[in-house]
Design a protein around this motif. Structure first.
Motif, PDB file in Angstrom:
ATOM      1  N   LYS A   1     -11.451 -32.928 -28.379  1.00  0.00           N
ATOM      2  CA  LYS A   1     -11.361 -34.377 -28.231  1.00  0.00           C
ATOM      3  C   LYS A   1     -12.558 -34.887 -27.439  1.00  0.00           C
ATOM      4  N   GLU A   2     -12.809 -36.177 -27.557  1.00  0.00           N
ATOM      5  CA  GLU A   2     -13.960 -36.781 -26.900  1.00  0.00           C
ATOM      6  C   GLU A   2     -13.938 -36.568 -25.395  1.00  0.00           C
ATOM      7  N   ASP A   3     -12.742 -36.543 -24.798  1.00  0.00           N
ATOM      8  CA  ASP A   3     -12.662 -36.438 -23.340  1.00  0.00           C
ATOM      9  C   ASP A   3     -12.615 -34.988 -22.843  1.00  0.00           C
ATOM     10  N   THR A   4     -12.851 -34.032 -23.753  1.00  0.00           N
ATOM     11  CA  THR A   4     -12.908 -32.633 -23.331  1.00  0.00           C
ATOM     12  C   THR A   4     -14.141 -32.415 -22.459  1.00  0.00           C
ATOM     13  N   ALA A   5     -13.967 -31.726 -21.362  1.00  0.00           N
ATOM     14  CA  ALA A   5     -15.087 -31.457 -20.455  1.00  0.00           C
ATOM     15  C   ALA A   5     -16.166 -30.661 -21.166  1.00  0.00           C
ATOM     16  N   LEU A   6     -17.418 -31.061 -20.956  1.00  0.00           N
ATOM     17  CA  LEU A   6     -18.531 -30.362 -21.599  1.00  0.00           C
ATOM     18  C   LEU A   6     -18.565 -28.898 -21.199  1.00  0.00           C
ATOM     19  N   SER A   7     -18.220 -28.601 -19.975  1.00  0.00           N
ATOM     20  CA  SER A   7     -18.208 -27.206 -19.521  1.00  0.00           C
ATOM     21  C   SER A   7     -17.245 -26.364 -20.349  1.00  0.00           C
ATOM     22  N   HIS A   8     -16.130 -26.955 -20.746  1.00  0.00           N
ATOM     23  CA  HIS A   8     -15.145 -26.238 -21.567  1.00  0.00           C
ATOM     24  C   HIS A   8     -15.702 -25.993 -22.974  1.00  0.00           C
ATOM     25  N   VAL A   9     -16.377 -26.994 -23.525  1.00  0.00           N
ATOM     26  CA  VAL A   9     -16.979 -26.831 -24.851  1.00  0.00           C
ATOM     27  C   VAL A   9     -18.047 -25.742 -24.815  1.00  0.00           C
ATOM     28  N   MET A  10     -18.853 -25.732 -23.752  1.00  0.00           N
ATOM     29  CA  MET A  10     -19.902 -24.717 -23.631  1.00  0.00           C
ATOM     30  C   MET A  10     -19.310 -23.318 -23.539  1.00  0.00           C
ATOM     31  N   GLU A  11     -18.195 -23.181 -22.868  1.00  0.00           N
ATOM     32  CA  GLU A  11     -17.514 -21.884 -22.796  1.00  0.00           C
ATOM     33  C   GLU A  11     -17.069 -21.439 -24.186  1.00  0.00           C
ATOM     34  N   ALA A  12     -16.613 -22.412 -24.997  1.00  0.00           N
ATOM     35  CA  ALA A  12     -16.160 -22.096 -26.355  1.00  0.00           C
ATOM     36  C   ALA A  12     -17.327 -21.653 -27.232  1.00  0.00           C
ATOM     37  N   PHE A  13     -18.489 -22.300 -27.062  1.00  0.00           N
ATOM     38  CA  PHE A  13     -19.689 -21.872 -27.791  1.00  0.00           C
ATOM     39  C   PHE A  13     -19.980 -20.407 -27.499  1.00  0.00           C
ATOM     40  N   ASP A  14     -19.922 -20.045 -26.224  1.00  0.00           N
ATOM     41  CA  ASP A  14     -20.241 -18.683 -25.808  1.00  0.00           C
ATOM     42  C   ASP A  14     -19.167 -17.696 -26.261  1.00  0.00           C
ATOM     43  N   GLN A  15     -17.908 -18.090 -26.142  1.00  0.00           N
ATOM     44  CA  GLN A  15     -16.802 -17.188 -26.452  1.00  0.00           C
ATOM     45  C   GLN A  15     -16.662 -16.908 -27.938  1.00  0.00           C
ATOM     46  N   HIS A  16     -16.855 -17.941 -28.770  1.00  0.00           N
ATOM     47  CA  HIS A  16     -16.589 -17.799 -30.207  1.00  0.00           C
ATOM     48  C   HIS A  16     -17.850 -17.624 -31.057  1.00  0.00           C
ATOM     49  N   GLY A  17     -19.021 -17.816 -30.448  1.00  0.00           N
ATOM     50  CA  GLY A  17     -20.251 -17.640 -31.209  1.00  0.00           C
ATOM     51  C   GLY A  17     -20.405 -18.645 -32.326  1.00  0.00           C
ATOM     52  N   ILE A  18     -19.829 -19.828 -32.151  1.00  0.00           N
ATOM     53  CA  ILE A  18     -19.921 -20.897 -33.146  1.00  0.00           C
ATOM     54  C   ILE A  18     -20.955 -21.909 -32.688  1.00  0.00           C
ATOM     55  N   SER A  19     -21.721 -22.443 -33.618  1.00  0.00           N
ATOM     56  CA  SER A  19     -22.830 -23.314 -33.242  1.00  0.00           C
ATOM     57  C   SER A  19     -22.501 -24.801 -33.280  1.00  0.00           C
ATOM     58  N   GLN A  20     -21.312 -25.153 -33.733  1.00  0.00           N
ATOM     59  CA  GLN A  20     -20.969 -26.576 -33.809  1.00  0.00           C
ATOM     60  C   GLN A  20     -19.460 -26.774 -33.826  1.00  0.00           C
ATOM     61  N   PHE A  21     -19.029 -27.873 -33.208  1.00  0.00           N
ATOM     62  CA  PHE A  21     -17.603 -28.205 -33.151  1.00  0.00           C
ATOM     63  C   PHE A  21     -17.409 -29.669 -33.522  1.00  0.00           C
ATOM     64  N   PRO A  22     -16.439 -29.985 -34.389  1.00  0.00           N
ATOM     65  CA  PRO A  22     -16.087 -31.385 -34.638  1.00  0.00           C
ATOM     66  C   PRO A  22     -15.416 -31.971 -33.390  1.00  0.00           C
ATOM     67  N   ILE A  23     -15.721 -33.235 -33.128  1.00  0.00           N
ATOM     68  CA  ILE A  23     -15.135 -33.935 -31.987  1.00  0.00           C
ATOM     69  C   ILE A  23     -14.311 -35.109 -32.513  1.00  0.00           C
ATOM     70  N   TYR A  24     -13.112 -35.302 -31.937  1.00  0.00           N
ATOM     71  CA  TYR A  24     -12.195 -36.342 -32.404  1.00  0.00           C
ATOM     72  C   TYR A  24     -11.782 -37.252 -31.249  1.00  0.00           C
ATOM     73  N   THR A  25     -11.425 -38.475 -31.615  1.00  0.00           N
ATOM     74  CA  THR A  25     -10.902 -39.414 -30.631  1.00  0.00           C
ATOM     75  C   THR A  25      -9.457 -39.049 -30.308  1.00  0.00           C
ATOM     76  N   LYS A  26      -8.884 -39.743 -29.342  1.00  0.00           N
ATOM     77  CA  LYS A  26      -7.479 -39.516 -29.002  1.00  0.00           C
ATOM     78  C   LYS A  26      -6.571 -39.840 -30.181  1.00  0.00           C
ATOM     79  N   GLU A  27      -7.058 -40.757 -31.054  1.00  0.00           N
ATOM     80  CA  GLU A  27      -6.271 -41.146 -32.227  1.00  0.00           C
ATOM     81  C   GLU A  27      -6.526 -40.209 -33.405  1.00  0.00           C
ATOM     82  N   ARG A  28      -7.252 -39.133 -33.156  1.00  0.00           N
ATOM     83  CA  ARG A  28      -7.563 -38.117 -34.167  1.00  0.00           C
ATOM     84  C   ARG A  28      -8.505 -38.615 -35.259  1.00  0.00           C
TER      85      ARG A  28
END
Length: 240
Positions: free
Chosen positions: A109-136
């Motif tokens: 979601k848009e309000d996800t902390a950037l630090s958490h997203v960066m951890e996911a990049f490192d953990q899953h080896g994925i280069s891109q993530f879709p981002i959604y609003t609270k209303e999906r």
């Protein structure tokens, strides 16, 4: 007419019809010309291009060089007819785009902390993530390149404070991150057509996101990148 010749001609004509459809019924509907055009856009045709081109020569010999009655200068072997029929069945029921997509899709979601997203990049080896609003609703595609660009623009004296930074803060620096949406039930032809169209429009299509309805307002069930398209060619080659 010789049964084997009739089967060959019927199947060949059905494939010819598919090629016309794939090219929006152009005025020039010459089989080899359509084959050449389709090769540039569709993996199934690309894999079987040389084979179909040879079959076109055989078909011309059958149609235009008949000696008399049911006596032909060339007659297809049974294995040739079976191979042609296999190609025709693939064109009748092409694989679904979802077969070549990355599943399940990790998104934030848009309000996800950037630090958490960066951890996911490192953990899953994925280069891109879709981002959604609270209303999906789809908000954008956050990439590792975008994060690096944002970090380079927001450091102070070599330090970067991430405590209050969210995914939505980084999205504005993403450049030319074109994303399109397709129904999960769409075929690989539909998928390849999207990438081909973006190429013709000189627009870099980063990913196609698959949802149940094809709407950006639905959560993703699969995501396809240009890298995933390689899997299409590879699978078709393995099945040939």
């Amino acid at each position: 007419m010789n049964d084997i010749v009739e089967q060959f001609e019927i199947t060949f004509n059905q494939i010819h019809q598919h090629l016309k459809e794939l090219n929006a019924f152009p005025k020039n509907d010459n089989f080899v010309e359509l084959l050449q055009r389709s090769k540039l856009k569709h993996s199934v045709i690309r894999v079987h291009f040389d084979q179909l081109k040879q079959y076109a020569k055989l078909r011309n010999a059958i149609v235009h060089e008949r000696i008399s009655g049911d006596y032909y200068i060339a007659t297809p072997h049974e294995d040739v007819v079976k191979a042609l029929q296999r190609i025709k069945r693939t064109l009748d029921q092409p694989p679904e785009a979802l077969e070549f997509a990355t599943r399940s899709v990790l998104y934030f979601k848009e309000d996800t902390a950037l630090s958490h997203v960066m951890e996911a990049f490192d953990q899953h080896g994925i280069s891109q993530f879709p981002i959604y609003t609270k209303e999906r609703a789809f908000s954008g595609l956050l990439t590792n390149d975008g994060i690096v660009r944002w970090l380079s623009q927001n450091h102070k004296n070599g330090r970067i404070a991430l405590e209050d930074v969210c995914a939505s803060d980084v999205l504005p620096v993403e450049k030319d991150r074109s994303v399109e949406f397709l129904k999960a039930s769409a075929t690989v032809f539909d998928l390849e057509e999207r990438f081909e169209r973006s190429l013709n429009e000189n627009r870099k299509l980063k990913a196609v996101i698959l949802t149940e309805s094809g709407s950006p307002d639905d959560l993703p069930v699969g995501i396809v990148t240009t890298w995933d398209l390689i899997k299409v060619d590879r699978r078709e080659s393995d099945e040939d």
